[in-house]
Motif scaffolding. Structure first.
Motif, mmCIF file in Angstrom:
data_model
loop_
_atom_site.group_PDB
_atom_site.id
_atom_site.type_symbol
_atom_site.label_atom_id
_atom_site.label_comp_id
_atom_site.label_asym_id
_atom_site.label_seq_id
_atom_site.Cartn_x
_atom_site.Cartn_y
_atom_site.Cartn_z
ATOM 1 N N ILE A 79 -24.876 75.734 -16.897
ATOM 2 C CA ILE A 79 -24.271 75.653 -15.569
ATOM 3 C C ILE A 79 -24.380 74.221 -15.067
ATOM 4 O O ILE A 79 -25.468 73.642 -15.066
ATOM 5 C CB ILE A 79 -24.980 76.613 -14.581
ATOM 6 N N GLU A 80 -23.259 73.665 -14.653
ATOM 7 C CA GLU A 80 -23.288 72.318 -14.099
ATOM 8 C C GLU A 80 -23.871 72.362 -12.692
ATOM 9 O O GLU A 80 -23.456 73.172 -11.868
ATOM 10 C CB GLU A 80 -21.888 71.715 -14.069
ATOM 11 N N ALA A 81 -24.847 71.503 -12.470
ATOM 12 C CA ALA A 81 -25.477 71.385 -11.151
ATOM 13 C C ALA A 81 -25.866 69.918 -10.971
ATOM 14 O O ALA A 81 -27.039 69.560 -11.056
ATOM 15 C CB ALA A 81 -26.690 72.304 -11.054
ATOM 16 N N PRO A 82 -24.866 69.052 -10.749
ATOM 17 C CA PRO A 82 -25.143 67.620 -10.652
ATOM 18 C C PRO A 82 -26.045 67.296 -9.463
ATOM 19 O O PRO A 82 -26.000 67.962 -8.428
ATOM 20 C CB PRO A 82 -23.767 66.981 -10.497
ATOM 21 N N VAL A 83 -26.867 66.280 -9.663
ATOM 22 C CA VAL A 83 -27.810 65.827 -8.641
ATOM 23 C C VAL A 83 -27.511 64.365 -8.336
ATOM 24 O O VAL A 83 -27.341 63.558 -9.247
ATOM 25 C CB VAL A 83 -29.274 65.969 -9.139
ATOM 26 N N ASP A 84 -27.462 64.024 -7.061
ATOM 27 C CA ASP A 84 -27.278 62.632 -6.646
ATOM 28 C C ASP A 84 -28.660 61.978 -6.606
ATOM 29 O O ASP A 84 -29.350 62.017 -5.588
ATOM 30 C CB ASP A 84 -26.597 62.585 -5.276
ATOM 31 N N MET A 85 -29.056 61.392 -7.742
ATOM 32 C CA MET A 85 -30.398 60.830 -7.853
ATOM 33 C C MET A 85 -30.592 59.624 -6.938
ATOM 34 O O MET A 85 -31.725 59.332 -6.536
ATOM 35 C CB MET A 85 -30.727 60.490 -9.303
ATOM 36 N N ALA A 86 -29.530 58.945 -6.560
ATOM 37 C CA ALA A 86 -29.660 57.839 -5.603
ATOM 38 C C ALA A 86 -30.114 58.389 -4.247
ATOM 39 O O ALA A 86 -31.007 57.812 -3.605
ATOM 40 C CB ALA A 86 -28.341 57.082 -5.472
ATOM 41 N N ARG A 87 -29.536 59.507 -3.838
ATOM 42 C CA ARG A 87 -29.963 60.123 -2.564
ATOM 43 C C ARG A 87 -31.369 60.689 -2.669
ATOM 44 O O ARG A 87 -32.140 60.642 -1.710
ATOM 45 C CB ARG A 87 -28.970 61.208 -2.129
ATOM 46 N N VAL A 88 -31.726 61.214 -3.841
ATOM 47 C CA VAL A 88 -33.090 61.697 -4.058
ATOM 48 C C VAL A 88 -34.069 60.531 -3.898
ATOM 49 O O VAL A 88 -35.094 60.656 -3.219
ATOM 50 C CB VAL A 88 -33.241 62.365 -5.447
ATOM 51 N N ALA A 89 -33.743 59.386 -4.500
ATOM 52 C CA ALA A 89 -34.607 58.206 -4.401
ATOM 53 C C ALA A 89 -34.721 57.729 -2.955
ATOM 54 O O ALA A 89 -35.811 57.340 -2.510
ATOM 55 C CB ALA A 89 -34.079 57.093 -5.302
ATOM 56 N N GLU A 90 -33.617 57.769 -2.221
ATOM 57 C CA GLU A 90 -33.651 57.381 -0.805
ATOM 58 C C GLU A 90 -34.586 58.301 -0.021
ATOM 59 O O GLU A 90 -35.368 57.845 0.816
ATOM 60 C CB GLU A 90 -32.252 57.445 -0.193
ATOM 61 N N HIS A 91 -34.487 59.592 -0.292
ATOM 62 C CA HIS A 91 -35.339 60.548 0.421
ATOM 63 C C HIS A 91 -36.805 60.352 0.036
ATOM 64 O O HIS A 91 -37.687 60.425 0.895
ATOM 65 C CB HIS A 91 -34.885 61.978 0.153
ATOM 66 N N ARG A 92 -37.070 60.088 -1.244
ATOM 67 C CA ARG A 92 -38.447 59.824 -1.680
ATOM 68 C C ARG A 92 -38.994 58.599 -0.966
ATOM 69 O O ARG A 92 -40.130 58.602 -0.488
ATOM 70 C CB ARG A 92 -38.489 59.632 -3.199
ATOM 71 N N ALA A 93 -38.205 57.541 -0.857
ATOM 72 C CA ALA A 93 -38.644 56.333 -0.155
ATOM 73 C C ALA A 93 -38.953 56.637 1.304
ATOM 74 O O ALA A 93 -39.963 56.169 1.845
ATOM 75 C CB ALA A 93 -37.581 55.237 -0.271
ATOM 76 N N TYR A 94 -38.120 57.449 1.922
ATOM 77 C CA TYR A 94 -38.365 57.863 3.310
ATOM 78 C C TYR A 94 -39.680 58.620 3.423
ATOM 79 O O TYR A 94 -40.497 58.353 4.303
ATOM 80 C CB TYR A 94 -37.196 58.711 3.813
ATOM 81 N N LEU A 95 -39.896 59.587 2.514
ATOM 82 C CA LEU A 95 -41.137 60.363 2.555
ATOM 83 C C LEU A 95 -42.350 59.463 2.328
ATOM 84 O O LEU A 95 -43.388 59.647 2.981
ATOM 85 C CB LEU A 95 -41.100 61.468 1.489
ATOM 86 N N ASP A 96 -42.232 58.520 1.418
ATOM 87 C CA ASP A 96 -43.337 57.601 1.155
ATOM 88 C C ASP A 96 -43.645 56.743 2.374
ATOM 89 O O ASP A 96 -44.810 56.502 2.700
ATOM 90 C CB ASP A 96 -43.032 56.709 -0.055
ATOM 91 N N ARG A 97 -42.601 56.287 3.081
ATOM 92 C CA ARG A 97 -42.812 55.513 4.305
ATOM 93 C C ARG A 97 -43.504 56.375 5.372
ATOM 94 O O ARG A 97 -44.383 55.898 6.081
ATOM 95 C CB ARG A 97 -41.486 54.975 4.846
ATOM 96 N N GLN A 98 -43.106 57.630 5.488
ATOM 97 C CA GLN A 98 -43.715 58.532 6.471
ATOM 98 C C GLN A 98 -45.192 58.746 6.156
ATOM 99 O O GLN A 98 -46.000 58.851 7.064
ATOM 100 C CB GLN A 98 -42.980 59.875 6.489
ATOM 101 N N ALA A 99 -45.525 58.833 4.880
ATOM 102 C CA ALA A 99 -46.919 59.042 4.479
ATOM 103 C C ALA A 99 -47.788 57.852 4.865
ATOM 104 O O ALA A 99 -48.939 58.006 5.262
ATOM 105 C CB ALA A 99 -47.005 59.303 2.988
ATOM 106 N N VAL A 100 -47.231 56.626 4.808
ATOM 107 C CA VAL A 100 -47.973 55.429 5.165
ATOM 108 C C VAL A 100 -48.216 55.391 6.658
ATOM 109 O O VAL A 100 -49.284 54.996 7.121
ATOM 110 C CB VAL A 100 -47.205 54.161 4.689
ATOM 111 N N VAL A 101 -47.237 55.830 7.435
ATOM 112 C CA VAL A 101 -47.342 55.822 8.899
ATOM 113 C C VAL A 101 -48.367 56.837 9.371
ATOM 114 O O VAL A 101 -49.083 56.617 10.341
ATOM 115 C CB VAL A 101 -45.959 56.099 9.551
ATOM 116 N N SER A 102 -48.463 57.970 8.689
ATOM 117 C CA SER A 102 -49.365 59.048 9.124
ATOM 118 C C SER A 102 -50.812 58.699 8.976
ATOM 119 O O SER A 102 -51.321 57.967 8.322
ATOM 120 C CB SER A 102 -49.105 60.307 8.314
#
Length: 102
Positions: A79-102
């Motif tokens: 089953i084709e289920a493409p993933v936008d890995m660029a958006r995944v990386a953007e979200h990971r960077a956001y989560l990592d920034r949030q972890a530093v702020v907390s």
């Protein structure tokens, strides 16, 4: 809404829940890797997916995408289920920034 439509909605929600459960099972597994519980959840995911379609990648937990688990499961099903890995990386960077702020 027909009973069939309701059943499909419930099955899709269950499938989404199974992905969340798989993410949690991996975190609980020895060294955060894999367990028999993970295998069981993947089998349930594989049983439902052909019936209701794939869960959109943006509803799946980031580690399952980053580690290619979501992609592997769908590839095994053919089953084709493409993933936008660029958006995944953007979200990971956001989560990592949030972890530093907390």
């Amino acid at each position: 809404m027909t009973d069939t439509a309701k059943l499909l909605d419930v099955a899709r929600e269950e499938l989404s829940s199974l992905w969340r459960d798989l993410d949690a099972a991996r975190r609980r597994a020895y060294h955060g890797q894999w367990s028999m519980g993970c295998d069981s959840l993947v089998e349930r995911i594989k049983a439902l997916t052909p019936l209701v379609g794939h869960t959109p990648w943006d509803e799946v937990q980031i580690p399952l995408l980053e580690d290619g688990i979501y992609q592997r499961v769908h590839a095994e099903l053919g089953i084709e289920a493409p993933v936008d890995m660029a958006r995944v990386a953007e979200h990971r960077a956001y989560l990592d920034r949030q972890a530093v702020v907390s």
